[in-house]
Design an enzyme around this catalytic site. Structure first.
Site, PDB file in Angstrom:
ATOM      1  N   ASP A  54       0.829  -1.205   0.000  1.00  0.00           N
ATOM      2  CA  ASP A  54       0.000   0.000   0.000  1.00  0.00           C
ATOM      3  C   ASP A  54       0.868   1.261   0.000  1.00  0.00           C
ATOM      4  O   ASP A  54       0.763   2.113   0.874  1.00  0.00           O
ATOM      5  CB  ASP A  54      -0.943  -0.022   1.217  1.00  0.00           C
ATOM      6  CG  ASP A  54      -1.791  -1.284   1.252  1.00  0.00           C
ATOM      7  OD1 ASP A  54      -2.932  -1.252   0.762  1.00  0.00           O
ATOM      8  OD2 ASP A  54      -1.286  -2.324   1.732  1.00  0.00           O
ATOM      9  N   TYR A  90      -1.512   4.292  -6.453  1.00  0.00           N
ATOM     10  CA  TYR A  90      -2.758   4.957  -6.021  1.00  0.00           C
ATOM     11  C   TYR A  90      -3.087   6.096  -6.971  1.00  0.00           C
ATOM     12  O   TYR A  90      -2.201   6.633  -7.626  1.00  0.00           O
ATOM     13  CB  TYR A  90      -2.587   5.517  -4.606  1.00  0.00           C
ATOM     14  CG  TYR A  90      -2.722   4.481  -3.526  1.00  0.00           C
ATOM     15  CD1 TYR A  90      -3.975   4.084  -3.084  1.00  0.00           C
ATOM     16  CD2 TYR A  90      -1.601   3.871  -2.978  1.00  0.00           C
ATOM     17  CE1 TYR A  90      -4.123   3.129  -2.088  1.00  0.00           C
ATOM     18  CE2 TYR A  90      -1.733   2.913  -1.974  1.00  0.00           C
ATOM     19  CZ  TYR A  90      -2.997   2.542  -1.542  1.00  0.00           C
ATOM     20  OH  TYR A  90      -3.133   1.589  -0.567  1.00  0.00           O
ATOM     21  N   ASN A 125      -6.620  -3.981  -4.741  1.00  0.00           N
ATOM     22  CA  ASN A 125      -7.887  -3.514  -5.297  1.00  0.00           C
ATOM     23  C   ASN A 125      -7.754  -2.171  -6.005  1.00  0.00           C
ATOM     24  O   ASN A 125      -8.422  -1.920  -7.024  1.00  0.00           O
ATOM     25  CB  ASN A 125      -8.965  -3.433  -4.203  1.00  0.00           C
ATOM     26  CG  ASN A 125      -8.534  -2.610  -3.006  1.00  0.00           C
ATOM     27  OD1 ASN A 125      -7.573  -2.954  -2.318  1.00  0.00           O
ATOM     28  ND2 ASN A 125      -9.242  -1.523  -2.734  1.00  0.00           N
ATOM     29  N   HIS A 219      -3.108  -9.673  -1.239  1.00  0.00           N
ATOM     30  CA  HIS A 219      -3.339  -8.279  -0.849  1.00  0.00           C
ATOM     31  C   HIS A 219      -4.269  -8.186   0.354  1.00  0.00           C
ATOM     32  O   HIS A 219      -4.021  -7.417   1.288  1.00  0.00           O
ATOM     33  CB  HIS A 219      -3.929  -7.487  -2.010  1.00  0.00           C
ATOM     34  CG  HIS A 219      -4.215  -6.052  -1.654  1.00  0.00           C
ATOM     35  ND1 HIS A 219      -3.222  -5.175  -1.284  1.00  0.00           N
ATOM     36  CD2 HIS A 219      -5.387  -5.353  -1.567  1.00  0.00           C
ATOM     37  CE1 HIS A 219      -3.752  -3.988  -0.999  1.00  0.00           C
ATOM     38  NE2 HIS A 219      -5.073  -4.083  -1.152  1.00  0.00           N
ATOM     39  N   HIS A 228     -10.664  -2.837   7.637  1.00  0.00           N
ATOM     40  CA  HIS A 228     -11.266  -3.782   6.696  1.00  0.00           C
ATOM     41  C   HIS A 228     -11.648  -5.107   7.353  1.00  0.00           C
ATOM     42  O   HIS A 228     -12.475  -5.840   6.824  1.00  0.00           O
ATOM     43  CB  HIS A 228     -10.327  -4.036   5.512  1.00  0.00           C
ATOM     44  CG  HIS A 228     -10.154  -2.845   4.618  1.00  0.00           C
ATOM     45  ND1 HIS A 228      -8.973  -2.143   4.542  1.00  0.00           N
ATOM     46  CD2 HIS A 228     -11.019  -2.213   3.795  1.00  0.00           C
ATOM     47  CE1 HIS A 228      -9.114  -1.140   3.685  1.00  0.00           C
ATOM     48  NE2 HIS A 228     -10.347  -1.156   3.225  1.00  0.00           N
ATOM     49  N   HIS A 254      -3.451  -4.203   2.334  1.00  0.00           N
ATOM     50  CA  HIS A 254      -4.841  -3.740   2.315  1.00  0.00           C
ATOM     51  C   HIS A 254      -5.154  -2.850   3.509  1.00  0.00           C
ATOM     52  O   HIS A 254      -5.550  -1.702   3.320  1.00  0.00           O
ATOM     53  CB  HIS A 254      -5.811  -4.926   2.229  1.00  0.00           C
ATOM     54  CG  HIS A 254      -7.210  -4.526   1.836  1.00  0.00           C
ATOM     55  ND1 HIS A 254      -7.468  -3.636   0.810  1.00  0.00           N
ATOM     56  CD2 HIS A 254      -8.430  -4.890   2.336  1.00  0.00           C
ATOM     57  CE1 HIS A 254      -8.771  -3.492   0.679  1.00  0.00           C
ATOM     58  NE2 HIS A 254      -9.378  -4.220   1.595  1.00  0.00           N
ATOM     59  N   HIS A 256      -3.914  -0.418   6.235  1.00  0.00           N
ATOM     60  CA  HIS A 256      -2.714   0.424   6.258  1.00  0.00           C
ATOM     61  C   HIS A 256      -2.114   0.452   7.658  1.00  0.00           C
ATOM     62  O   HIS A 256      -2.149   1.466   8.364  1.00  0.00           O
ATOM     63  CB  HIS A 256      -3.046   1.829   5.772  1.00  0.00           C
ATOM     64  CG  HIS A 256      -3.543   1.871   4.365  1.00  0.00           C
ATOM     65  ND1 HIS A 256      -3.909   3.030   3.714  1.00  0.00           N
ATOM     66  CD2 HIS A 256      -3.725   0.865   3.459  1.00  0.00           C
ATOM     67  CE1 HIS A 256      -4.295   2.751   2.482  1.00  0.00           C
ATOM     68  NE2 HIS A 256      -4.201   1.443   2.311  1.00  0.00           N
TER      69      HIS A 256
END
Length: 340
Positions: A54, A90, A125, A219, A228, A254, A256
């Site tokens: 990430d 990102y 994602n 991920h 999440h 995924h 952070h």
């Protein structure tokens, strides 16, 4: 000599087979099959690597500071490669092979000499929100030779095998409730077949592996205390395969943050390394504190050192301080051999 009707029948069969071949070649290609890459261990049989996730924000949100400390620790450990747990670019992946975000977020950031080693990466994602084939393209290696990104693949380092799994297509929400986000599912549809191929190939690869250490990288988290949470689809479909085949570590991004979960219900160590840039979400929810070995909401990364019989991991913050360490050992299969 065959009759005219026999010859006509043979030609008809040939034409039918040819038509089937053409139709099959035109069908969408599923890219779930695992490719195996060989990575030779050190002369003593050991390997060491860093794990980051990430991260791809053009140096912002402390990405550059994390990269600097990765270089310092990478030099100290003389690492062999780097593992990326996804969300490499990102916010919406790459627009094309020529997207400057690749160099601005990768090449220009991880400049330390110790990081000029192979990078093995899975998609996250956010990567699926862009041109997936661009990020997977071998053409990026002409821009930066370190880069290897595939949907699902294996890195065979002899002492350990790392199984990289494309977890994004497992998550129902991206298909049922995309929330105005556009995802590039080319190479994935039909989804059910794609997922089943991953599971079949992974199970076969793990079962046939002769490595003393087995590591799976994805991920999405199987278990997480951050925002999440646990990924129910991976708990249902992936976790039973990992447990049945004696996987040692599951590593993901995924969320952070940095975390290490070890439960009495599973022999697997669940490790999150998703602190490559933006972090500090201020969320924590975990009902069994005895399972939570370590949790840190900020930026950082992880290191792994493996020998034939020992493995050690460490988590570092944005200043390079060690936040958490964990070590384990196991016997080799040959240690159980007693000559007559």
């Amino acid at each position: 000599m065959g009759s005219q009707s026999d010859i006509g029948g043979s030609l008809s069969t040939v034409m039918t087979l040819l038509l089937c071949f053409i139709l099959l070649s035109m069908a969408p290609k599923l890219e779930a099959e695992f490719t195996t890459l060989e990575h030779a261990p050190n002369p003593d049989g050991s390997i060491s690597f860093l794990v980051i996730g990430d991260w791809g924000r053009r140096g912002l949100y402390n990405q550059s500071q994390v990269a600097l400390q990765m270089g310092r620790i990478g030099e100290k450990m003389d690492i062999d490669f780097v593992v990326s747990t996804g969300d490499n670019i990102y916010d919406n992946g790459m627009e094309s092979i020529d997207d400057p975000a690749f160099q601005l977020s990768f090449t220009n950031i991880y400049t330390s000499s110790s990081l000029q080693k192979p990078w093995y990466s899975v998609l996250g994602n956010h990567d699926y929100r862009g041109d997936v084939e661009a990020q997977l393209s071998p053409a990026l290696r002409s821009i930066d030779s370190r880069w290897t990104c595939m949907r699902s693949f294996i890195v065979d380092a002899e002492v350990a095998e790392l199984f990289f799994v494309d977890t994004t297509p497992f998550v129902d929400a991206y298909f049922l409730n995309p929330q105005d986000q556009n995802y590039d599912w080319s190479g994935v549809s039909p989804r059910e077949s794609y997922i089943q191929t991953i599971l079949t190939e992974l199970e076969m690869g793990l079962r046939e592996s002769r490595a003393n250490w087995k590591i799976v990288v994805g991920h999405h988290a199987i278990k997480s205390a951050s925002i999440h949470g646990n990924t129910k689809e991976l708990e249902a479909l992936l976790l039973p395969i990992l447990e049945a085949n004696k996987v040692d570590l599951y590593m993901n991004g995924h969320d952070h943050c940095l975390q290490h979960i070890s439960t009495s219900q599973s022999p697997i160590q669940f490790l999150t390394s998703g602190g490559g840039s933006k972090a500090w979400r201020g969320y924590y929810k975990w009902t069994t504190p005895e399972d939570m070995e370590f949790f840190y909401d900020g930026q950082g990364f992880m290191s792994v050192k493996i020998t034939r019989t020992e493995m050690g991991i460490a988590f570092y913050d944005v200043s390079g301080n060690i936040l958490h360490k964990w070590d384990t050992s196991k016997m080799l299969d040959t240690d159980f051999y007693f000559p007559l």
